[in-house]
Scaffold this motif. Structure first.
Motif, PDB file in Angstrom:
ATOM      1  N   LYS A 162      -2.218   3.973   5.762  1.00  0.00           N
ATOM      2  CA  LYS A 162      -1.809   2.819   4.643  1.00  0.00           C
ATOM      3  C   LYS A 162      -2.814   2.560   3.766  1.00  0.00           C
ATOM      4  CE  LYS A 162       1.474  -0.142   5.090  1.00  0.00           C
ATOM      5  NZ  LYS A 162       2.494  -0.063   3.920  1.00  0.00           N
ATOM      6  N   TYR A 180      -8.033   0.635   4.206  1.00  0.00           N
ATOM      7  CA  TYR A 180      -6.969   1.243   4.953  1.00  0.00           C
ATOM      8  C   TYR A 180      -6.588   0.579   6.150  1.00  0.00           C
ATOM      9  CZ  TYR A 180     -10.108   4.375   6.937  1.00  0.00           C
ATOM     10  OH  TYR A 180     -11.414   5.012   7.466  1.00  0.00           O
ATOM     11  N   GLY A 233       0.768  -1.290  -0.182  1.00  0.00           N
ATOM     12  CA  GLY A 233       0.001   0.015   0.113  1.00  0.00           C
ATOM     13  C   GLY A 233       0.777   1.228   0.063  1.00  0.00           C
ATOM     14  N   LEU A 279      -4.278   0.376   0.796  1.00  0.00           N
ATOM     15  CA  LEU A 279      -3.924  -0.837   0.043  1.00  0.00           C
ATOM     16  C   LEU A 279      -3.910  -0.592  -1.291  1.00  0.00           C
ATOM     17  CD1 LEU A 279      -5.771  -3.622   2.253  1.00  0.00           C
ATOM     18  CD2 LEU A 279      -3.490  -2.625   2.289  1.00  0.00           C
ATOM     19  N   HIS A 280      -3.021  -1.132  -1.756  1.00  0.00           N
ATOM     20  CA  HIS A 280      -2.824  -1.104  -3.443  1.00  0.00           C
ATOM     21  C   HIS A 280      -4.119  -1.790  -3.995  1.00  0.00           C
ATOM     22  CE1 HIS A 280       0.789   0.629  -3.724  1.00  0.00           C
ATOM     23  NE2 HIS A 280       1.402  -0.425  -3.242  1.00  0.00           N
ATOM     24  N   ARG A 298     -11.623   1.981  -0.977  1.00  0.00           N
ATOM     25  CA  ARG A 298      -9.971   2.075  -0.532  1.00  0.00           C
ATOM     26  C   ARG A 298      -9.925   1.516   0.555  1.00  0.00           C
ATOM     27  NH1 ARG A 298      -8.866   8.081  -1.945  1.00  0.00           N
ATOM     28  NH2 ARG A 298      -6.463   7.460  -1.917  1.00  0.00           N
TER      29      ARG A 298
END
Length: 407
Positions: A36, A81, A20, A38-39, A79
Motif C-alpha cells: 500500500k 508504503y 493509498g 500512501l497518497h 513514497r
C-alpha cells in the motif's frame, strides 16, 4: 514493465482507498505481497507518518489466518508504503449477498476481531470493503491504519477515516472511542452480509450518520441465531456491547490467546504496549519470516499440488499419444515415453540436490507417475484402436487449451 519499490517488485495495481494505492508485488524471496503506497497528501503529513510508524510496531503483532498481517513498512522515503500479506479473493462488498455460509463468515470475523483486540489494535474502519473473501472464508485487511492516520491535516486533505453506517455512534459524535467501536462495525458488517442491505440504509453520509446515532438498525431477515448478538453489537452505548471474547464464545469461534498484552483495568479497553527504544530490537523494515512459516508452507504445498496435477495430466496425454502411435509409428511411441520419463527423472534429480520442500514426496509421486504412464500406454494400445486413441488425444488437447485460456 514492473516497477521496483525498495526491495519489492510491483506487478499490478489492485485498487485504491482513502489512504493509498494497493499493488500486488513480489518480495525478494518471490512471495506475493500487497504493497500500500500512501497518497501524496498523506505522505506529506509528518505527524501522521510518525504516528503510523509508532503504530506499525503494534500492528505487526496481530497474527492469525483471519487477518492480513503487516509484514514491513518504509515510511521515511519519498513514497512511504506498508506491506501486508496478499489475500487473493474479492471484498465482501463485491460478492453476492446474503452470503451462503453466514456462520463461517461470522466466526471468521469474530476470530479476526479477537486477534486484533488481544494485540492491542483497533481497526477503526471495519466494513465489507475491508473484508476479503478467500475461498469463502473472511480475511480482514487494513486494520489500524485509519486510527494511526486520524490527524487533522490528513482528514482535511480528503482521506476517509470511516464509512457512515459502519462507524460507531461515539465516533460520529466526536467522543472518545476504543475497541467497542470495532464491535459496532462488526455487527453492521454482519448485518449487511446476512440481509444484503445496509443496516442503516443508504443516502447522504449525514443522513446515514443521523440514523446511526438516533435510530435502530434494520435487522429484518437476519437469522434468529444471529439477530440477538447483532442487536448487542449495535447498541448505541459502547459499554453495552459484547467483547470480542464473548462474541467468539457465542459463535463457537476460536479466540486469540489472552494475557499477552496489557489492558486498562478501568475500562477493559486493550491498549498498545509501551514501546521502549532498544538498540538491539528488530527494526521495522527487517521483518523476519518466522511468523509466516505456516503461510509459506501452505504456499509451497499449493505449488506442489499444482505441479503434481500438471505432471499427472502430462502423463495421461503422453500415454494417449504414445498408444495412438504404437502401431503406425512405434519409434515415435517409444520416443514420447522415453522423453517424458527422462524429463521427470531430471526434475527428481534437481529436487534431490536442492532444498525444496516435499522433495521425498515429489520423488515418490514422480516415479509412480512414470510407472502409471507406462502401464496406461500398454493398456490403451492393447484394447483400443489407433484411430480411437487419436480422437481421445485430440479431444484432450482441445480441452486442455480451453482450460488454460479460461484460467
Amino acid at each position: 514493465m514492473s516497477e521496483q519499490l525498495g526491495p519489492y517488485r510491483l506487478l499490478s495495481r489492485l485498487g485504491a482507498g482513502g489512504f493509498g494505492e494497493v499493488h500486488l508485488a513480489l518480495d525478494t524471496e518471490g512471495r506475493t505481497v500487497a504493497v500500500k503506497i500512501l497518497h501524496p497528501h498523506v505522505a506529506a503529513d509528518d505527524a501522521a507518518l510518525t504516528r503510523l510508524a509508532r503504530e506499525v510496531e503494534t500492528m505487526r503483532r496481530v497474527r492469525g489466518p483471519r487477518v492480513a498481517e503487516v509484514l514491513d513498512a518504509s515510511l521515511d522515503g519519498e513514497r512511504p508504503y506498508l506491506v501486508t500479506r496478499y489475500v487473493q479473493g474479492k471484498p465482501l462488498s463485491a460478492v453476492t449477498v446474503p452470503v451462503a455460509d453466514l456462520r463461517l463468515l461470522a466466526s471468521g470475523l469474530a476470530e479476526a476481531l479477537s486477534a486484533m483486540h488481544e494485540a492491542g489494535v483497533t481497526h477503526r474502519d471495519l466494513k465489507p470493503a475491508n473484508v476479503m473473501m478467500a475461498d469463502g472464508e473472511p480475511v480482514v485487511i487494513d486494520f489500524g491504519i485509519a486510527l494511526a492516520l486520524d490527524s487533522l491535516s490528513v482528514t482535511a486533505s480528503g482521506a476517509v477515516i470511516g464509512t457512515p453506517g459502519y462507524l460507531a455512534p461515539e465516533l460520529l459524535e466526536g467522543r472518545e472511542a476504543g475497541i467497542e467501536a470495532d464491535v459496532f462495525s462488526f455487527g453492521a458488517t454482519l448485518a449487511y452480509a446476512a440481509t444484503g442491505r445496509e443496516p442503516y440504509g443508504k443516502g447522504p453520509a449525514s443522513a446515514v450518520a443521523y440514523r446511526v446515532v438516533h435510530h435502530e438498525p434494520d435487522l429484518d431477515g437476519v437469522p434468529e441465531w444471529l439477530a440477538p448478538l447483532l442487536r448487542e453489537c449495535l447498541a448505541r452505548d459502547p459499554a453495552a456491547r459484547p467483547t470480542a471474547a464473548r462474541i467468539c464464545a457465542v459463535l463457537g469461534a476460536t479466540p486469540a490467546p489472552r494475557g499477552s498484552h496489557p489492558r486498562n483495568p478501568s475500562s477493559g479497553t486493550a491498549r498498545p504496549p509501551v514501546l521502549v527504544a532498544d538498540p538491539h530490537a528488530e527494526p521495522t523494515r527487517e521483518w523476519q519470516p518466522g511468523g509466516r512459516r505456516n503461510v509459506d508452507l501452505e504456499r509451497a504445498l499449493h505449488r506442489e499440488k499444482v505441479r503434481r496435477r500438471w505432471v499427472i495430466g502430462s502423463g495421461l496425454f503422453v500415454s494417449l499419444l504414445a498408444a495412438a502411435a504404437r502401431e503406425p509409428l512405434p519409434e515415435v511411441s517409444l520416443f514420447l515415453l522415453s522423453a517424458f520419463a527422462l524429463a521427470i527423472v531430471a526434475d527428481v534429480g534437481v529436487a534431490l540436490v536442492s532444498r525444496r520442500p516435499f522433495k521425498n514426496r515429489r520423488m515418490v509421486a514422480d516415479l509412480a507417475t512414470i510407472a502409471g504412464t507406462g502401464a496406461l500406454w500398454f493398456g490403451l494400445s492393447t484394447f483400443f484402436s489407433p484411430m480411437t486413441l487419436a480422437i481421445f488425444a485430440g479431444t484432450a488437447l482441445v480441452a486442455g487449451v480451453v482450460f488454460l485460456m479460461s484460467a
